[in-house]
Design an enzyme around this catalytic site. Structure first.
Site, PDB file in Angstrom:
ATOM      1  N   HIS A 131       0.805  -1.222   0.000  1.00  0.00           N
ATOM      2  CA  HIS A 131       0.000   0.000   0.000  1.00  0.00           C
ATOM      3  C   HIS A 131       0.838   1.273   0.000  1.00  0.00           C
ATOM      4  CE1 HIS A 131      -3.480  -2.484   0.802  1.00  0.00           C
ATOM      5  NE2 HIS A 131      -2.973  -2.939   1.930  1.00  0.00           N
ATOM      6  N   HIS A 172      -8.248  -4.271  -0.824  1.00  0.00           N
ATOM      7  CA  HIS A 172      -7.760  -5.629  -1.060  1.00  0.00           C
ATOM      8  C   HIS A 172      -8.712  -6.366  -1.983  1.00  0.00           C
ATOM      9  CE1 HIS A 172      -6.686  -4.457   3.128  1.00  0.00           C
ATOM     10  NE2 HIS A 172      -5.494  -4.658   2.639  1.00  0.00           N
TER      11      HIS A 172
END
Ligand code: ADP
Ligand code: ADP
Ligand code: MG
Ligand code: MG
Ligand code: MG
Ligand code: MG
Lengths: 210, 334, 334, 210
Positions: free
Chosen positions: C58, C220
């Site tokens: 991320h 996700h």
């Protein structure tokens, strides 16, 4: 017509627009093989803009007219060919300055200035597989026609034929300028798309004399 | 074409509109044209002005490098297309502060033509213009033909160094010399994994297999030097960094700035994997990293891939590369 | 799987290695573990320490928000997977400066479990620990169940504000209160166009058609609230921004910070198209943009898409959001 | 065997590893439907690590052993289930402290502490469609067996059966925790994958008493 006026210039530009419209997809295809594929669009858009612009201009001095149309072409289609065609207009302009009608001898001078302008701007020469390989022979044909005392119509027929021959020759050449140069030897076999565009310009001009 | 855009033909204009709305304290349009952007702050009389420009689709290139210690104005074209000479001329006039203008841009056909025409226009108005073309892409022409190379991420070094030189109130000749020296000391090579899509074209700039990559691919999809199966990042970095190092060459004892640049679609994680290997290789070769830039500095829309650039530093360049700068896209404070 | 990586199982570790090699003046490992990173500068006695953490993939989240005026330590898991409580505990011990530790992280199952266990471990060592979970994703649970929401890009506001509060030497209770208030004032919603590929899994996190997008998709690949045909960016922004605005709600006269965040694969150009529309809408609604962040602040590897976050500001939050901060990934100087 | 020693604990862990190896792909598939698909790997990797770790530890105090094995599990597989299983070890540990052998009564106490630990850690309860819906009935079955004076083997057979029934019941429930909760009603019909993993743990335990 033995002289080119603002009126007949408009007619010529209109014919070029028509040819470019017809040949747009072919030019896109050609330019896609060794370039970015924009040539069909830029030629059509550029000449359309110039054609539309001529009505907007009060100017009757052919020199000033050519200058303004050239700047218009560049601002609308600042791609390589757009800018080179624009350069032709801009560099030809001084030779037409102060005139409202152009004779074959003026046109030859203008053409020669345009060729020189492209050579300067592009740091290129005949044989480099560029639009010059159509433009330079066309201007030579105009010059030869003038010397032979031919009419404007005859001169333009010869010029168009010269561009056809010029395009044919580019097939044997290897690109050294622009995106096509990235392809090195692979460019051999294809015609130069800028040269083809010049051929279509002269096709449009020729149609005005048909 | 999977893009978050409005009409493709509005893409370049709306992007610039968003940028000017977001950063009005930094950037402003000239005559309301999205093609012409200049620094929003007061111009400094007697400072050399730096103009750049080129097609859209490469953010932060080009407009992201307009700011303090960087360029002063930029002309923005449509995606991957040169802006017009007329627009360049408007920018030149807006940024000229009495000390001349340096045209600093990447070597691409359309841009060369237009900056050339703009220089003619400037001459008519007695604005002194010099030109430095960034030609850092090792893959685009062989050694010996360095001046025929394309300009890619190495642009960033040129902006950084020339911008700092101009901010020091050096003369046009000096800023030009330093910009050219920066270009001469810069080498870049990249790898592309996927193409990008020009909004108005609506299709990929090139096609490539799911398991292939192309070393040396140009940022508009110009052919590279080697298409191979996808390799590990360690192998890719080894290959491109060695090509870069041999080309200048960079040698033991040299100090360099390094730029690991993402082309748009590649996650930052992968750029750090690349940096990791690059640092190992440079250390082994005795080349010292003086400063590093890792991130997206010159992109091609959503293209996946990355490039590495090295700038060999001497004392003069080191001082300039270390100088502070600020734009909404590129800030250096330490 | 088209990635520039080495062995998939080495991805998270090698990424962190690259980062620590690149930024040794900012970040260091604890006990040589790539899972545990802390600020490299001297810790300030009596300052509340802020710990964060979560899975890799991320960037700049999470480790990019460790620095001056931000968090003090981070625990790094494998891609999209929580790090261990033991690693969190090592970080807590390393950053504790006598004034307690705030666990500040996004609300995800594994992370909650592990930070919970780490808090138990800290208690055994008499380290006072508080916890604030970031729960800004409007799409992940309906109004009324705000505390069940996931944490996404709003994390950035929480780090910025809580970090500034800690740097002001406020107490643990105060820093915790302010962090929670920041979360309470933050709302985010996003849109995803493409999935990403977790290196070790080797396949896409979800599948989606070439002409589809999903509003509210999790970072996700958690299901969103609406899968539709691809819309124009103006329509997308209108839809997600209205959902955000209604949820808090943000009303005329409010001042906000806005974050237009790219998920990794989306070009910066498109983020500015989004900002353009967002600013229009906010202006129409009488909501004033006090500060803006536009770029990649919280990503999902190469996922294409973006999110918009708003933070409603009062005087206390405004001062803190405006405070300077520095990390290699996030610098604010003005 | 009527008591669990370090030796027999190792044997049990070995059997759990075997079951997890066999069921890895099934668990991955289950967890992929409503989660991130890691469960098969985390359970296999986690128990393998714990199984390998036990030989590295000189510890004979079963309490300290459980604590260390629990921390190992968490550090190797810090996913939700990895951490919850780790929590079970860690919370059960105090009940085994000071002992080198565990009787059924110890195991019941440890199981109850583990259930409580999971409830605290997960803020969850029986009926929420989690691993608790297998774990809690299993511990109740152990407790009932103890009260009925059954053997350790009989107790573990009952516990395994209770997990099978528990898994079955989760099919009718709606997930409220973890990734599966994002699917709301869509989670009904599927068994909870964490509960299935617990069932496999008890399958492994049971095999040690066959
Ligand atoms: N340096 C040059 N001198 C003359 N003509 C050139 C030069 N470079 C390119 N050209 C011409 O331009 C043509 C390509 O034009 P265009 O498609 O507009 O280029 P681009 O899209 O790359 O800007 C070539 O086919 C060639 O004829
Ligand atoms: N709050 C909770 N309390 C108890 N069990 C939970 C909780 N949340 C999730 N679980 C269990 O964890 C299982 C998922 O484990 P795992 O695959 O490791 O999760 P993740 O991959 O999302 O970290 C679920 O099937 C459920 O049984
Ligand atoms: Mg072209
Ligand atoms: Mg073009
Ligand atoms: Mg899972
Ligand atoms: Mg997981």
């Amino acid at each position: 017509m033995e002289k080119i006026t603002k009126e007949s210039l408009k007619d010529i530009l209109g014919n070029i627009v028509k040819v470019m419209e017809e040949e747009k997809n072919y030019l896109i295809e050609l330019d896609s093989a060794m370039g970015d594929g924009d040539l069909g669009l830029t030629m059509y858009t550029g000449f359309s803009a110039v054609y539309a612009e001529i009505d907007q201009l009060d100017e009757t001095d052919m020199g000033k007219l050519f200058m303004k149309l050239g700047m218009k072409m560049n601002s609308v289609v600042p791609s390589t060919m757009g800018t080179l065609i624009s350069t032709c207009f801009v560099k030809a302009a001084p030779k037409a300055k102060g005139k409202t009608e152009l004779e074959l001898s003026d046109i030859v001078e203008m053409g020669q200035a345009a060729v020189q302008g492209v050579m300067d701007r592009g740091k290129s020469k005949v044989g480099d597989k560029t639009m010059l390989d159509a433009l330079a022979p066309a201007v030579e044909a105009l010059s030869a026609a003038e010397k032979a005392g031919q009419s404007l119509a005859e001169a333009n027929i010869a010029a168009y034929q010269a561009t056809i021959d010029g395009v044919e020759k580019t097939k044997t050449m290897q690109s050294v300028h622009g995106r096509a140069a990235y392809y090195n030897e692979k460019s051999i076999g294809h015609p130069d798309s800028g040269a083809v565009a010049v051929m279509f310009i002269f096709k449009g001009i020729r149609q005005s004399f048909a | 074409m999977k893009k978050l855009i409005n009409k493709p033909e509005d893409f370049a204009r709306e992007t610039v509109e968003g940028i000017v709305l977001a950063h009005p304290e930094s950037l402003k349009m000239v005559n309301g044209s999205f093609h012409c952007l200049v620094r929003a702050d007061e111009k400094k009389a007697g400072k050399v002005a730096i103009a750049t420009g080129g097609g859209s689709g490469h953010l932060p290139v080009f407009l992201g490098y307009v700011g303090y210690g960087l360029a002063d104005g930029v002309t923005v074209g449509n995606v991957f297309a040169s802006p017009s000479a007329e627009a360049m001329h408007e920018v030149d006039k807006a940024i000229h502060a009495g000390a001349g203008v340096l045209h600093l841009y990447g070597r691409y056909g359309g841009d060369i033509m237009n900056f050339g025409m703009a220089a003619d226009l400037a001459e008519m108005e007695d604005i002194e213009v010099t030109e430095v073309l960034v030609t850092d892409d090792v893959a685009s022409a062989p050694k010996g033909k360095e001046d025929k190379r394309r300009g890619v991420a190495g642009l960033v070094f040129a902006y950084k160094v020339a911008g700092a030189a101009a901010e020091k109130m050096l003369s046009l000749a000096e800023v030009t010399r330093i910009a050219q020296k920066t270009v001469d000391h810069t080498r870049t090579m990249g790898v592309a994994l996927t193409p990008c899509i020009v909004p108005e074209a609506g299709k990929a700039t090139f096609s490539i297999q799911e398991d292939e990559m192309e070393i040396g691919m140009g940022i508009h999809g110009e052919p590279g030097i080697n298409r191979t199966k996808l390799q590990s990042i360690d192998d890719v970095v080894t290959e491109i960094l060695n090509k870069i190092i041999e080309d200048l060459p960079y040698t033991s004892g040299d100090e360099v700035a390094i730029l690991v640049n993402g082309l748009g679609g590649t996650p930052k994680e992968e750029l750090y994997l690349a940096y990791r290997k690059a640092q190992q290789i440079l250390t082994e070769k005795g080349i010292k990293i003086h400063r590093k830039y890792i991130g997206e500095y010159a992109t091609s829309l959503e293209m996946a891939g990355m490039s590495i650039s090295l700038l060999k530093l001497d004392n003069e360049l080191k001082e300039l590369v270390d100088a502070p700068c600020y734009s909404p896209f590129f800030e250096q404070t330490r």
